[in-house]
Design an enzyme around this catalytic site. Sequence first.
Site, short mmCIF file in Angstrom:
data_model
loop_
_atom_site.label_atom_id
_atom_site.label_comp_id
_atom_site.label_asym_id
_atom_site.label_seq_id
_atom_site.Cartn_x
_atom_site.Cartn_y
_atom_site.Cartn_z
N HIS A 120 0.84 -1.22 0.00
CA HIS A 120 0.00 0.00 0.00
C HIS A 120 0.87 1.26 0.00
O HIS A 120 0.62 2.21 0.74
CB HIS A 120 -0.96 0.00 1.19
N TYR B 226 4.01 -4.74 10.32
CA TYR B 226 3.88 -3.32 9.97
C TYR B 226 4.99 -2.52 10.65
O TYR B 226 5.51 -1.56 10.09
CB TYR B 226 2.50 -2.78 10.37
C1 HEM Z 1 0.24 -11.51 7.05
C2 HEM Z 1 -0.59 -10.69 6.42
C3 HEM Z 1 -0.22 -9.28 6.01
C4 HEM Z 1 1.01 -8.71 5.79
C5 HEM Z 1 2.37 -9.38 5.86
C6 HEM Z 1 0.78 -7.32 5.45
C7 HEM Z 1 1.79 -6.40 5.17
C8 HEM Z 1 1.63 -5.03 5.12
C9 HEM Z 1 2.68 -4.04 5.21
C10 HEM Z 1 4.16 -4.35 5.32
C11 HEM Z 1 2.11 -2.82 5.16
C12 HEM Z 1 2.80 -1.45 5.26
C13 HEM Z 1 2.83 -1.01 6.76
C14 HEM Z 1 3.51 0.33 6.99
O1 HEM Z 1 4.67 0.51 6.55
O2 HEM Z 1 2.90 1.21 7.65
C15 HEM Z 1 0.68 -3.02 5.02
C16 HEM Z 1 -0.25 -2.04 4.90
C17 HEM Z 1 -1.59 -2.27 4.72
N1 HEM Z 1 -2.26 -3.49 4.78
FE1 HEM Z 1 -1.41 -5.25 5.14
N2 HEM Z 1 -0.56 -7.07 5.46
C18 HEM Z 1 -1.21 -8.23 5.79
C19 HEM Z 1 -2.57 -8.42 5.91
C20 HEM Z 1 -3.50 -7.48 5.59
C21 HEM Z 1 -4.92 -7.70 5.62
C22 HEM Z 1 -5.63 -8.99 6.01
C23 HEM Z 1 -5.49 -6.53 5.24
C24 HEM Z 1 -6.96 -6.32 5.15
C25 HEM Z 1 -7.60 -5.38 5.83
C26 HEM Z 1 -4.43 -5.55 4.96
C27 HEM Z 1 -4.58 -4.24 4.56
C28 HEM Z 1 -3.58 -3.29 4.54
C29 HEM Z 1 -3.81 -1.87 4.28
C30 HEM Z 1 -5.12 -1.20 3.93
C31 HEM Z 1 -2.57 -1.24 4.42
C32 HEM Z 1 -2.27 0.25 4.28
C33 HEM Z 1 -2.28 0.88 5.67
C34 HEM Z 1 -2.04 2.37 5.58
O3 HEM Z 1 -2.85 3.05 4.94
O4 HEM Z 1 -1.05 2.84 6.18
N3 HEM Z 1 -3.24 -6.18 5.19
N4 HEM Z 1 0.41 -4.38 5.00
#
Ligand code: HEM
Length: 315
Positions: free
Chosen positions: A35, A304
């Site tokens: 994202h 995260y």
């Molecule tokens: C093991 C499962 C997952 C991993 C490894 C993962 C990994 C990541 C990482 C590395 C980030 C960036 C975090 C940052 O630097 O602030 C992120 C952001 C995000 N993830 Fe995941 N994620 C996972 C599961 C999910 C799930 C299930 C959702 C469903 C809701 C999701 C939705 C998002 C969203 C919307 C963002 C953006 C957040 C923002 O706006 O700052 N992720 N994810």
Amino acid sequence: MSVQPPDGAHPQLAVDIVDRLEWVSGLYPGYRRAHAKGSCYRAVFLPTGAAAEYTTAAHLQGDPVPATVRFSNFSGNPYIWDRTRSARGLSVAFHLPGGVATDLVSVSQPVFVAATPQAFRNFLEAAEPNMFTGSPDPEVVRRYATEHAEAMRGLRAVKNTPIPVSYATIRYWAVHAFIWLDKMRRRTAVRYRWEPEAGVQQLSDERASEKSPTYLSDELADRLASTTVAFQLKVQIAEPGDPTDDCTVLWPNDRAEITAGRLLVTGPVEDQAKWDRRMFDPTRLVPGIELSDDPVLRFRGQVYSVSHGRRTQGK
Ligand code: HEM
């Protein structure tokens, strides 16, 4: 405010997964590893009070709550074209008195592609680009799908993700179960969904091909200048026996649902860089809400933090 610690910490797996996300999307120092492309907006949340019967959470009682939201595209590539067929995110930070915040992080599909952190690691391994073709090896992806039957619904949702007219015309799900606690500490499992008041609207492939690489943020700026961007927070209430530990499985459609409130997005935040640095964390909760036993949910705060640590050090 509490960021709930995971039951079993997986620090090495979190690092491994972030390394793999960098390999799949490419390494873009200073950006989120997923994202990466997104923008932040001011908002206000207007609770209906319907949730107060089930939870003491301060932002779900009755008074309006200021909020900051971030709309995003799934990829870890911050230059990805908006017309790409992939998931979109809506993250909401609810700001409570005393500098306390609680977050709700949602995407444009109702289920995830893996039921455990380890399975997601395996998925990323399967999705790694082949060194000769630059694309994932279809045979390896097929093998992952065969070995992880539970991933099929999520993989299908990814493949069929609509290309939206606007960030304001997408349905977003928080995917996991959360536990609400009322005044008597009675527990209710719930799942959240943001329903766009503008309705769900998507583009045909032909219309999408005419859109600019940044049409989603451009469109939102135009829309905010002339109309309200609003979402209703729908909450599905579990019945006994509904699984809370598996984000690849939906609950039956006939479960009771309440409208917990309305989110009004009012305009872009003034300090975009400050808000973009922030970590929106699904485990940042307030009294009245607890994490469910979903291992993916319990793992997300750790992974995260690794991504946030790297990007805020300019890595
Ligand atoms: C093991 C499962 C997952 C991993 C490894 C993962 C990994 C990541 C990482 C590395 C980030 C960036 C975090 C940052 O630097 O602030 C992120 C952001 C995000 N993830 Fe995941 N994620 C996972 C599961 C999910 C799930 C299930 C959702 C469903 C809701 C999701 C939705 C998002 C969203 C919307 C963002 C953006 C957040 C923002 O706006 O700052 N992720 N994810």
